[in-house]
Design a protein around this motif. Structure first.
Motif, PDB file in Angstrom:
ATOM      1  N   ARG A   1       2.615   1.322 -16.475  1.00 14.85           N
ATOM      2  CA  ARG A   1       1.411   0.478 -16.545  1.00 14.85           C
ATOM      3  C   ARG A   1       1.223  -0.354 -15.277  1.00 14.85           C
ATOM      4  N   TYR A   2       2.271  -1.033 -14.838  1.00 21.95           N
ATOM      5  CA  TYR A   2       2.099  -2.006 -13.749  1.00 21.95           C
ATOM      6  C   TYR A   2       2.011  -1.371 -12.359  1.00 21.95           C
ATOM      7  N   PRO A   3       2.740  -0.276 -12.068  1.00 23.09           N
ATOM      8  CA  PRO A   3       2.528   0.371 -10.756  1.00 23.09           C
ATOM      9  C   PRO A   3       1.078   0.790 -10.557  1.00 23.09           C
ATOM     10  N   LYS A   4       0.414   1.211 -11.637  1.00 29.89           N
ATOM     11  CA  LYS A   4      -1.001   1.629 -11.550  1.00 29.89           C
ATOM     12  C   LYS A   4      -1.880   0.433 -11.147  1.00 29.89           C
ATOM     13  N   VAL A   5      -1.649  -0.733 -11.800  1.00 30.99           N
ATOM     14  CA  VAL A   5      -2.440  -1.941 -11.473  1.00 30.99           C
ATOM     15  C   VAL A   5      -2.175  -2.368 -10.025  1.00 30.99           C
ATOM     16  N   ILE A   6      -0.901  -2.318  -9.641  1.00 29.05           N
ATOM     17  CA  ILE A   6      -0.539  -2.711  -8.260  1.00 29.05           C
ATOM     18  C   ILE A   6      -1.237  -1.803  -7.257  1.00 29.05           C
ATOM     19  N   ASN A   7      -1.266  -0.523  -7.536  1.00 31.08           N
ATOM     20  CA  ASN A   7      -1.902   0.449  -6.641  1.00 31.08           C
ATOM     21  C   ASN A   7      -3.395   0.187  -6.494  1.00 31.08           C
ATOM     22  N   GLU A   8      -4.030  -0.260  -7.594  1.00 35.13           N
ATOM     23  CA  GLU A   8      -5.479  -0.477  -7.574  1.00 35.13           C
ATOM     24  C   GLU A   8      -5.863  -1.848  -7.010  1.00 35.13           C
ATOM     25  N   MET A   9      -5.077  -2.881  -7.306  1.00 34.76           N
ATOM     26  CA  MET A   9      -5.501  -4.262  -7.034  1.00 34.76           C
ATOM     27  C   MET A   9      -4.812  -4.930  -5.836  1.00 34.76           C
ATOM     28  N   VAL A  10      -3.700  -4.391  -5.395  1.00 37.60           N
ATOM     29  CA  VAL A  10      -2.946  -5.068  -4.324  1.00 37.60           C
ATOM     30  C   VAL A  10      -3.278  -4.438  -2.975  1.00 37.60           C
ATOM     31  N   ASP A  11      -3.481  -5.308  -1.988  1.00 40.15           N
ATOM     32  CA  ASP A  11      -3.788  -4.872  -0.618  1.00 40.15           C
ATOM     33  C   ASP A  11      -2.690  -3.903  -0.118  1.00 40.15           C
ATOM     34  N   PRO A  12      -3.082  -2.795   0.574  1.00 38.68           N
ATOM     35  CA  PRO A  12      -2.078  -1.811   1.020  1.00 38.68           C
ATOM     36  C   PRO A  12      -0.922  -2.420   1.823  1.00 38.68           C
ATOM     37  N   ALA A  13      -1.248  -3.387   2.693  1.00 38.49           N
ATOM     38  CA  ALA A  13      -0.180  -4.025   3.478  1.00 38.49           C
ATOM     39  C   ALA A  13       0.792  -4.759   2.561  1.00 38.49           C
ATOM     40  N   ASN A  14       0.238  -5.381   1.514  1.00 38.04           N
ATOM     41  CA  ASN A  14       1.106  -6.087   0.564  1.00 38.04           C
ATOM     42  C   ASN A  14       1.887  -5.119  -0.324  1.00 38.04           C
ATOM     43  N   GLN A  15       1.289  -3.939  -0.614  1.00 35.72           N
ATOM     44  CA  GLN A  15       2.047  -2.916  -1.353  1.00 35.72           C
ATOM     45  C   GLN A  15       3.287  -2.503  -0.560  1.00 35.72           C
ATOM     46  N   ALA A  16       3.097  -2.337   0.758  1.00 33.29           N
ATOM     47  CA  ALA A  16       4.230  -1.977   1.625  1.00 33.29           C
ATOM     48  C   ALA A  16       5.269  -3.089   1.641  1.00 33.29           C
ATOM     49  N   ALA A  17       4.787  -4.354   1.683  1.00 33.49           N
ATOM     50  CA  ALA A  17       5.706  -5.504   1.680  1.00 33.49           C
ATOM     51  C   ALA A  17       6.487  -5.562   0.371  1.00 33.49           C
ATOM     52  N   LEU A  18       5.810  -5.256  -0.766  1.00 36.39           N
ATOM     53  CA  LEU A  18       6.482  -5.254  -2.066  1.00 36.39           C
ATOM     54  C   LEU A  18       7.572  -4.175  -2.108  1.00 36.39           C
ATOM     55  N   LEU A  19       7.239  -3.018  -1.564  1.00 31.92           N
ATOM     56  CA  LEU A  19       8.219  -1.929  -1.524  1.00 31.92           C
ATOM     57  C   LEU A  19       9.443  -2.334  -0.703  1.00 31.92           C
ATOM     58  N   GLN A  20       9.180  -3.008   0.401  1.00 30.79           N
ATOM     59  CA  GLN A  20      10.263  -3.489   1.279  1.00 30.79           C
ATOM     60  C   GLN A  20      11.156  -4.487   0.534  1.00 30.79           C
ATOM     61  N   LEU A  21      10.516  -5.386  -0.237  1.00 31.47           N
ATOM     62  CA  LEU A  21      11.281  -6.370  -1.013  1.00 31.47           C
ATOM     63  C   LEU A  21      12.144  -5.664  -2.064  1.00 31.47           C
ATOM     64  N   CYS A  22      11.540  -4.685  -2.760  1.00 27.78           N
ATOM     65  CA  CYS A  22      12.298  -3.948  -3.778  1.00 27.78           C
ATOM     66  C   CYS A  22      13.502  -3.237  -3.167  1.00 27.78           C
ATOM     67  N   THR A  23      13.289  -2.651  -1.981  1.00 26.57           N
ATOM     68  CA  THR A  23      14.377  -1.952  -1.284  1.00 26.57           C
ATOM     69  C   THR A  23      15.482  -2.937  -0.900  1.00 26.57           C
ATOM     70  N   SER A  24      15.083  -4.095  -0.393  1.00 23.19           N
ATOM     71  CA  SER A  24      16.053  -5.110   0.062  1.00 23.19           C
ATOM     72  C   SER A  24      16.981  -5.533  -1.068  1.00 23.19           C
ATOM     73  N   TYR A  25      16.405  -5.654  -2.295  1.00 23.67           N
ATOM     74  CA  TYR A  25      17.214  -6.149  -3.420  1.00 23.67           C
ATOM     75  C   TYR A  25      17.666  -5.014  -4.351  1.00 23.67           C
ATOM     76  N   ASN A  26      17.382  -3.768  -3.931  1.00 23.90           N
ATOM     77  CA  ASN A  26      17.796  -2.593  -4.717  1.00 23.90           C
ATOM     78  C   ASN A  26      17.239  -2.657  -6.148  1.00 23.90           C
ATOM     79  N   ILE A  27      15.941  -2.935  -6.205  1.00 23.91           N
ATOM     80  CA  ILE A  27      15.259  -3.103  -7.500  1.00 23.91           C
ATOM     81  C   ILE A  27      14.077  -2.140  -7.538  1.00 23.91           C
ATOM     82  N   THR A  28      13.759  -1.582  -8.714  1.00 22.99           N
ATOM     83  CA  THR A  28      12.601  -0.675  -8.845  1.00 22.99           C
ATOM     84  C   THR A  28      11.646  -1.197  -9.904  1.00 22.99           C
ATOM     85  N   ILE A  29      10.367  -0.910  -9.684  1.00 21.41           N
ATOM     86  CA  ILE A  29       9.328  -1.236 -10.674  1.00 21.41           C
ATOM     87  C   ILE A  29       8.876   0.090 -11.275  1.00 21.41           C
ATOM     88  N   VAL A  30       9.023   0.240 -12.599  1.00 19.26           N
ATOM     89  CA  VAL A  30       8.750   1.546 -13.231  1.00 19.26           C
ATOM     90  C   VAL A  30       7.411   1.537 -13.980  1.00 19.26           C
TER      91      VAL A  30
END
Length: 963
Positions: A934-963
């Protein structure tokens, strides 16, 4: 106020009584005049009194002073002079000024300048034509009393072209003045020049002619300051020809006539030097054809200017001109063989050597001496400007200057060695040259020199003065040695410097105010020196062996005549207390000494700098004493009687300091706090206490301390109602709204939800009212911080429900219009963490945002949180600063001074959350596991692409995934 015989008599009697030596009739007359000043046409009546020839000159002169002050106070104030009266005053003042006696003329000229400052030229177009017409008539009649009166007035109104920023409006005003006044000015200047030439040997009265030329030169400076006007460029030859003549001609009849004759000629020469310096700085290309002649003229002139203080202004302006030339592309003038040695011998050394005037200033006015000598405000003294000339020449001829000055320093020291008693001033001169020609690294206290090896110069030249057993002998040499030690403190190694700490302490006992001030300043600045890794070079271990005698000598220094409020000594006390180890006995002695001084200065506060360091000393002593385990009661016993005197005797200058100290004492107490503090709390809640705006930040600090340390006492009676009333009052003014939020945030942090629940609807109503009234960045950021704190302390459902309880669905409005778009503006580590965590909890906990229908708001909030957490502060918080409300800010920041050493520690309301970024992505991850996909779909639609990349970077840094 009608003009009739009765008014004339009333005003004449009043002004006569204002001159009375007896206080009672003088006070009555001043009171009557103050009352009359509120009536229409008062200013006009005074002007008519000044014009009345039958009235005694003394009365008319007193009236002219009153008229000038009346215009200053009311021409553009809230209780202004009426337009009709203004027009009549403007029509009368010029002819009256021209016909008045010199003393009255000078007052009316100043009054005219007051009007001109506000009305000229747009609201007084008749002024300049009237001045020009009268100037031509007076010049033709050779009436130099009137000529000088008109020129003095023009000089006053044209002064604004020197000090105001260049704007289109200013340039339009300048063009108007140039079009109307440049030609008549040159005409008068040349005519007066020809009269001087014709009268130079005749014994005629040259004084008014020279005064006229000085005024013309002053006007020349104002009209040329912004840029080179076409008229002056076209007529440069005439101006420069006369300028050069005044620098090269001797006017024996006037210069040798005694009295102020020489001073009048020197004033004109100094103004000429200012003008050619202006052209050298701003119009170098157009001026270069005249440069050689002027450089030679100024050089020659300086060779003939004596060391008399009456000729200082001429010497200073002349040396400034040569300094400007030395740093320009025309520095080649100094390249010829022998020029730099001549400048050094003929100009620099004579002007650097001590004069009787310097010795007198040293003994009679130590504050002014230090201001010039140590604090660098001596740019307009011969000593400093001569060194500035050397520095200027050294920019292009560094090696030459260094070799010559080094040799000169050795020569001066040899002269001293040959006869120390007679030639002590030579040693002072040598030390002054080294100190003044040192270079300071920008933005630091690091000073260096290539003239001497600092360590060896210190040991051979300075140490003998420091070790001199007589602290009162040759005080100016001692002061020079202490200044050297202070200036080069970073270059003198710790082992060497420590050897002379006891000598510095000895010099605190010197009878010379300058010497014990310099000794205190030297100790204070040594304690600020950093070591190689950025820590303090000198520690408590270095101070402890000399600490008792050091504190004794510092307190004793404050008993010397004229040093009772010595700010350098008090600053040293503050610095030492910040470093030394404090035992209970020492702390008691120090607090008793400081509170005794506080009691003395309470009677008549005079020196705000001294007073500030006094309160800082008390604050640091209390702070460090309690850190060492001393009971706060040790300090309360000595402080309370003095603080009570300040409050009961209405010593308003000390109120902000007093409230800050009381806040510090409250914070250092353990609950329950002593009953005496609750008596102060009653004063704190009184509306009268908050009427003085300089007190507000300190009162807020004290109120916060009570809220944190006595939450149960706050909840008694109507105290909390009064506290929230203070909050409501503070947020209504843009200058104090942030202080209101400090109070509100502390209420939320310190009190239980059950205690504040009855008041919450009133709090929201007040905040929504202000938000409707003014949507400033400062207010919105403060509101976001408050809502975040409320959510953290009392949960998202209480936040949403209480807001919607005031106005249905207001939360969603605030969320979409204020919270989401402005979250990125939050700055400060604690504030960022608070806002990020609160926003994260909102999107992960609040049913409103977890509703699938709110997906857009949820996505936008995620986007804002990523912006806040991933982008640098300067990139995301680039909002325009709010324009301050000037009327609210007058006198506010100027009179409230924060006590650094009583500073409130920033409390982190989220100590258990280490990293807001990890908290954000971790919370999102846990939320996503409840509804995978549910939430990856909302993020893809509503979050700025640059911020999507930043979120991915944060998830990678802390070894966390959003499903």
């Amino acid at each position: 106020m009608e003009w009739n015989p009765q008014t004339l008599q009333f005003l004449s009697e009043c002004f006569l009584h204002t001159l009375s030596p007896a206080p009672e009739p003088r006070r009555r007359a001043e009171s009557s005049l103050a009352e009359a000043a509120d009536r229409p046409n008062y200013g006009l009546a005074i002007l008519r009194l000044v014009a009345e020839p039958s009235v005694d000159d003394q009365i008319r002169q007193a009236a002219s002073v009153n008229f000038k002050n009346h215009l200053r106070a009311r021409w553009s104030s809230e209780a202004p002079i009426l337009p009709a009266e203004k027009e009549q005053i403007k029509s009368l003042i010029v002819p009256l000024m021209l016909s008045a006696t010199p003393k009255i003329q000078s007052q009316l000229s100043e009054a005219l300048a007051v009007i001109g400052k506000h009305d000229f030229p747009k609201a007084w177009p008749a002024l300049l034509p009237e001045l020009v017409s009268n100037l031509k008539n007076a010049s033709q009649a050779s009436d130099y009393v009137s000529v000088n009166g008109i020129l003095g007035t023009a000089d006053s109104i044209f002064n604004k072209f020197r000090f105001n920023f260049k704007t289109n409006d200013l340039l339009l005003d300048l063009k108007y003045c140039l079009d109307n006044f440049a030609a008549p000015l040159l005409e008068v200047f040349l005519k007066t020049a020809s009269l001087i030439d014709a009268s130079v040997n005749s014994g005629a009265n040259l004084r008014p002619l020279f005064q006229s030329q000085s005024l013309c030169c002053s006007i020349f400076y104002s009209l040329n300051f912004q840029e080179l006007p076409e008229f002056f460029e076209d007529h440069m030859k005439e101006w420069m020809g006369e300028f050069r003549k005044y620098l090269t001609t001797t006017y024996s009849a006037l210069e040798g006539s005694g009295g102020d004759g020489l001073a009048i000629v020197d004033e004109l020469r100094a103004k000429v030097c200012e003008n050619i310096n202006l052209y050298m700085e701003k119009n170098e290309e157009e001026f270069q054809g005249y440069l050689n002649d002027f450089a030679l003229a100024v050089w020659t002139l300086l060779g003939n200017v004596s060391q008399s203080s009456s000729r200082d202004q001429l010497a200073i302006t002349a040396i400034k001109f040569l300094t400007t030339v030395s740093t320009s592309v025309h520095h080649i003038l100094f390249a010829s063989e022998g020029v730099v040695p001549q400048i050094c011998q003929g100009i620099v050394i004579p002007n650097v050597k001590l004069r009787e005037d310097d010795e007198e200033l040293f003994e009679m006015n130590y504050i002014e001496f230090i201001r010039r000598d140590m604090e660098g405000s001596d740019l307009d003294t011969r000593r400093r400007i001569a060194c500035e000339l050397l520095k200027g020449i050294a920019t292009h001829y560094g090696d030459v200057v260094r070799n010559i000055v080094s040799a000169q320093i050795q020569s001066l020291l040899s002269s001293f060695a040959a006869n120390p008693v007679e030639n002590w001033k030579d040693k002072d001169c040598a030390i002054y040259l080294v100190v003044s020609l040192a270079t300071k690294k920008a933005g630091t206290s690091y000073v260096s020199t290539e003239l001497v090896d600092v360590q060896s110069f210190f040991e051979s030249v300075i140490v003998p003065e420091l070790q001199s057993p007589d602290v009162n002998g040759y005080p100016m040499l001692k002061a020079g040695a202490l200044k050297f030690f202070t200036m080069f403190r970073n270059l003198i190694s710790k082992p060497v410097a420590l050897k002379f700490f006891p000598d510095l302490v000895r010099f605190l006992a010197s009878e010379s105010n300058v010497v014990h001030s310099y000794a205190a300043s030297c100790i204070e600045k040594l304690l600020l020196v950093k070591d190689e890794v950025g820590g303090p070079r000198y520690s408590s271990a270095d101070i402890n062996p000399i600490f008792p005698v050091l504190m004794n000598n510092l307190f004793s220094a404050l008993k010397h005549q004229e040093s009772e409020e010595n700010q350098y000594v008090m600053k040293c006390i503050m610095r030492v207390l910040g470093v030394a180890d404090l035992s209970a006995d020492v702390a008691r002695v120090c607090i008793e000494g400081l509170t005794f001084i506080l009691g003395e200065v309470c009677q008549n506060p005079k020196n705000p700098v001294f007073n500030h360091y006094l309160f800082e000393s008390v604050a640091i002593l209390v702070k460090r004493g309690c850190e060492k385990g001393l009971s706060v009661s040790v300090f309360e016993a000595s402080l309370f009687p003095k603080l009570e005197i300040i409050l009961t005797n209405d010593v308003t200058e000390f109120f902000p300091y007093t409230f800050q100290l009381l806040a510090q004492l409250v914070e250092l107490n353990r609950p329950p706090i002593p009953p005496i503090y609750m008596q102060i709390f009653v004063i704190l809640l009184s509306p009268d206490s908050w009427k003085r705006s300089p007190n507000v930040p300190a009162l807020v600090r004290l109120l916060q301390a009570f809220l944190q340390k006595a939450p149960n006492e706050i909840n008694q009676g109507d105290r909390l109602t009064k506290v929230l009333g203070i909050f409501d009052t503070l947020i209504q003014s843009s200058s104090t709204s942030d202080q209101g939020f400090y109070v509100l945030n502390t209420v939320i942090e310190s009190l239980e939800y059950g205690v504040i629940k009855p008041y919450i609807s009133h709090i929201w109503a007040a905040l929504f009212r202000e938000l409707q009234r003014r949507r400033t960045v400062k207010l919105i950021k403060s509101l976001l911080i408050f809502m975040s704190l409320f959510l953290i302390k009392h949960g998202s459902s209480n936040l949403v429900d209480t807001m919607n309880g005031v106005q249905p669905d207001i939360f969603n409005v605030i969320l979409s219009q204020f919270w989401i778009p402005n979250l990125k503006l939050i700055t400060g580590a604690i504030e960022l963490k608070l806002a990020a965590v609160a926003s994260t909890r909102l999107i992960c906990e609040s049913p409103i945002l977890l509703d699938p229908a709110a997906a857009e708001s949820w996505g936008k909030m995620v986007d804002s949180i990523i912006t806040l957490l991933s982008r640098p502060e300067q990139e995301r918080a680039d909002e325009e600063p709010d324009v301050p409300d000037i009327t609210e800010n007058v006198g506010y920041t100027a009179t409230f001074v924060r006590l650094y050493n009583s500073g409130k520690k920033e409390e982190d309301p989220l100590k258990d959350i280490r990293d807001p970024r990890e908290f954000f992505v971790g919370s999102l991850s846990r939320l996503s596991t409840l509804s995978p996909g549910r939430y990856p779909k909302v993020i893809n639609e509503m979050v700025d692409p640059a911020n999507q990349a930043a979120l991915l970077q944060l998830c990678t840094s802390y070894n966390i995934t959003i499903v």
